[in-house]
Structures are given as structure tokens and as C-alpha cells.
Design an enzyme around this catalytic site. Structure first.
Site, PDB file in Angstrom:
ATOM      1  N   LYS A 159      21.971 -77.652   8.404  1.00 24.42           N
ATOM      2  CA  LYS A 159      22.595 -76.345   8.670  1.00 24.42           C
ATOM      3  C   LYS A 159      24.038 -76.403   8.179  1.00 24.42           C
ATOM      4  O   LYS A 159      24.729 -77.393   8.432  1.00 24.42           O
ATOM      5  CB  LYS A 159      22.557 -76.097  10.179  1.00 24.42           C
ATOM      6  CG  LYS A 159      23.422 -74.965  10.676  1.00 24.42           C
ATOM      7  CD  LYS A 159      24.069 -75.292  12.034  1.00 24.42           C
ATOM      8  CE  LYS A 159      25.191 -76.282  11.878  1.00 24.42           C
ATOM      9  NZ  LYS A 159      26.091 -76.427  13.034  1.00 24.42           N
TER      10      LYS A 159
ATOM     11  N   ASP B  35      22.236 -74.557  18.955  1.00 21.59           N
ATOM     12  CA  ASP B  35      21.915 -74.447  17.524  1.00 21.59           C
ATOM     13  C   ASP B  35      20.419 -74.502  17.237  1.00 21.59           C
ATOM     14  O   ASP B  35      20.007 -74.320  16.087  1.00 21.59           O
ATOM     15  CB  ASP B  35      22.582 -75.594  16.743  1.00 21.59           C
ATOM     16  CG  ASP B  35      24.062 -75.349  16.510  1.00 21.59           C
ATOM     17  OD1 ASP B  35      24.545 -74.243  16.823  1.00 21.59           O
ATOM     18  OD2 ASP B  35      24.725 -76.279  16.017  1.00 21.59           O
TER      19      ASP B  35
END
Ligand code: C5P
Length: 285
Positions: free
Chosen positions: A9, A136
Site C-alpha cells: 500500500k 488499514d
């Protein structure tokens, strides 16, 4: 056997809007994922087990504490399945880097186990399990360009077409803990990105005008982040964007063409052999 890549990410910006009553920080972040990632394979087994390998296996800590196993146990409990699974994880994403490696692994395993066990778990339920595992993890279930808000779990998917971006990732081999970086954060500019459309991928000038509000607290705990940023900002290849990802310590240089990305990568490998570096493409699926 089912296999998948759990992508890294990258936060193209990270605006911290303030501290919430629950202790988390309200965020606003344009998030993308890379073609590069951890490799995961799972197969049917009686018990749940996890084998770690790869460059960052040792840095991942105790296998029994791994977020992947916690994700698997949570899904197993939720669905009351009797089966287990043998999970193999090749850790290639640096740990404590702000690249969401552990979150992405957990999200990927939730999706693979849902398929392996053939359980009817809705995307919304999977997102709720993911959210319990970490801020997340829900965004990593999507693994495509998005804007994250709330503590990270409120997601608006951006609409294609997406630009073709190449990124050089640079990790100075210092692992940072997200909690510590947020604790060191001192509120500054907390303006939301009101100018951003929730639909369209932001332009490069718009992205350039944004920031990672955690960059200065990361630098205060890890001065190497400043060295990495300086090396990327002053590179002759002139990246379109240079920034730290998430809570660091990994930084990235973004390019609109692969040649300059490869050239920067080669020069960093020569000049800074002690840094971990990788060239990758932004995922658009
Ligand atoms: O959600 P997660 O457990 O991954 O977060 C780790 C830590 O990072 C939290 O305990 C909190 O200290 C900090 N954090 C925060 N605001 C967020 C996300 C994380 O303060 N939006």
C-alpha cells in the site's frame, strides 16, 4: 492450492485531520497499491498454520502473533467452520515501513479463505472483520486506488481511468511503529482535502500540493527518512512526486515513465547499497 499477491500500500498523501475521542486520528488519504507484494499460498488442512519465508520473515516477529493468523482465526470463528488451512507467506514487503504489508497479508488471506472454505460471507461482513483487525485492513481488501477517511476504514473507490505510474520504493532498514509515529505527531494544518473529488484520480499538481502530515514525526524518530527524501528529491531523474508512505519509514519517488524509475533505482543501488529499494508499477485492477 490458492495463490495471490498481497500488494504493498502506498499513501500518495496522508492528511491527519485531528485526534478523535477514541484515541485514533481522523485521516484523509489517497491510497494506491503496487504490483509488487508478498506472495501467499493457501491449501486445505485440518488445522490453521502459517509458514513464513522471504527477506522480511525474520522481521515479522512471532508467527503466533501474526495478523494473518489472527485474521484466519477470526473468519473461522465467525463462520464456525471446522476446517483449517496451511498458509504460506513469502514476506517481501519491508516491515514497519508504512507499506501496509501485514494489513495487506491479512486482507488477502481473508479473501482466499472465504474461497477455500466456500463460506457465504458478504463483502460488508469481511470489511467489518477486517476493520477489527486494524485500520488499514479494509482498504487492503480493495487493493485498488481509493480515498480512505475515518481512521482509515471509510473507503471511497476512485473511478478509472487511472494513470500509469511507476514507483521507486526506498526503505532505510529502520522499522517504525505506527502507534509511536502518531503519538509523536503534533497537530498542524488539519484542513481536509475539500477540493478533491471522491471519484476522479487526483491530478499530479493536486497531489503535489498535498502532504504526509506524519513525515516530520517520522523524521524526528528516524532521521534516515530525511536522508531518503533528500536523495529522491535531488535525483537527476526528477520524479513527479516524492513523499513518505503512511507512518514510514519507506519513501517513494513516483514517475510517469518506467525508464526514469529504472535509472533512479540503478543509481540508488550504487550509491546507497544499505537501503532496500524496489521499482514497481501502480496496480490499476
Ligand atoms: O488500527 P491499528 O491497530 O493498525 O493502529 C495502530 C495504532 O496507530 C493505533 O493504536 C493508534 O495509536 C494509531 N492510529 C491512529 N489513528 C489512525 C490509525 C492508527 O492514531 N487513524
Amino acid at each position: 492450492m490458492l495463490t495471490a499477491i498481497a500488494p504493498a500500500k502506498v499513501n500518495l498523501n496522508l492528511h491527519v485531520l485531528g485526534k478523535r475521542a477514541d484515541g485514533y486520528h481522523a485521516l484523509e488519504s489517497v491510497v494506491v497499491f503496487t504490483e509488487f507484494g508478498d506472495e501467499i499460498a493457501i491449501e486445505a488442512a485440518g488445522e490453521l498454520s502459517l509458514d513464513l519465508s522471504g527477506e522480511f520473515a525474520a522481521a515479522s516477529g512471532d508467527v503466533s502473533d501474526n495478523l494473518v493468523l489472527r485474521a484466519a482465526q477470526k473468519l473461522k470463528g465467525h463462520c464456525a467452520v471446522s476446517q483449517g488451512a496451511r498458509i504460506q507467506l513469502r514476506k517481501q514487503i519491508p516491515v514497519g515501513a508504512g507499506l501496509g504489508g501485514g494489513s495487506s497479508d491479512a486482507a488477502c488471506v481473508l479473501k482466499l479463505l472465504r474461497a477455500l472454505w466456500g463460506v457465504a460471507v458478504s463483502d460488508a461482513t469481511l470489511a467489518s472483520i477486517a476493520s477489527d483487525l486494524g485500520s488499514d485492513v479494509p482498504m487492503c481488501l480493495h487493493a485498488r486506488p481509493l480515498i480512505a477517511r475515518g481512521r482509515g476504514e471509510e473507503i471511497s473507490l476512485l473511478k478509472p481511468p487511472f494513470p500509469d505510474y511507476f514507483m521507486v520504493l526506498v526503505y532505510p532498514h529502520v522499522a517504525l511503529t505506527t502507534k509511536d509515529i502518531f503519538a509523536a505527531h503534533r497537530a498542524g494544518n488539519t484542513a481536509a482535502m475539500n477540493t478533491l473529488s471522491d471519484d476522479d484520480f487526483p491530478s499530479l499538481p493536486a497531489l503535489s500540493g498535498m502532504k504526509n502530515h506524519l513525515q516530520s514525526s517520522a523524521i524526528s524518530l528516524c532521521p534516515e527518512v530525511a536522508e531518503v527524501l533528500l536523495a529522491l528529491q535531488t535525483a537527476v531523474q526528477q520524479p513527479e512526486l516524492v513523499r513518505m508512505s503512511g507512518s514510514g519509514s519507506c519513501c517513494f519517488a513516483l514517475f510517469t515513465d518506467e525508464d526514469r524509475a529504472l535509472a533512479l533505482h540503478a543509481s540508488l543501488q550504487q550509491k546507497y547499497p544499505h537501503w532496500w529499494t524496489r521499482v514497481t508499477r501502480m496496480g490499476t485492477q
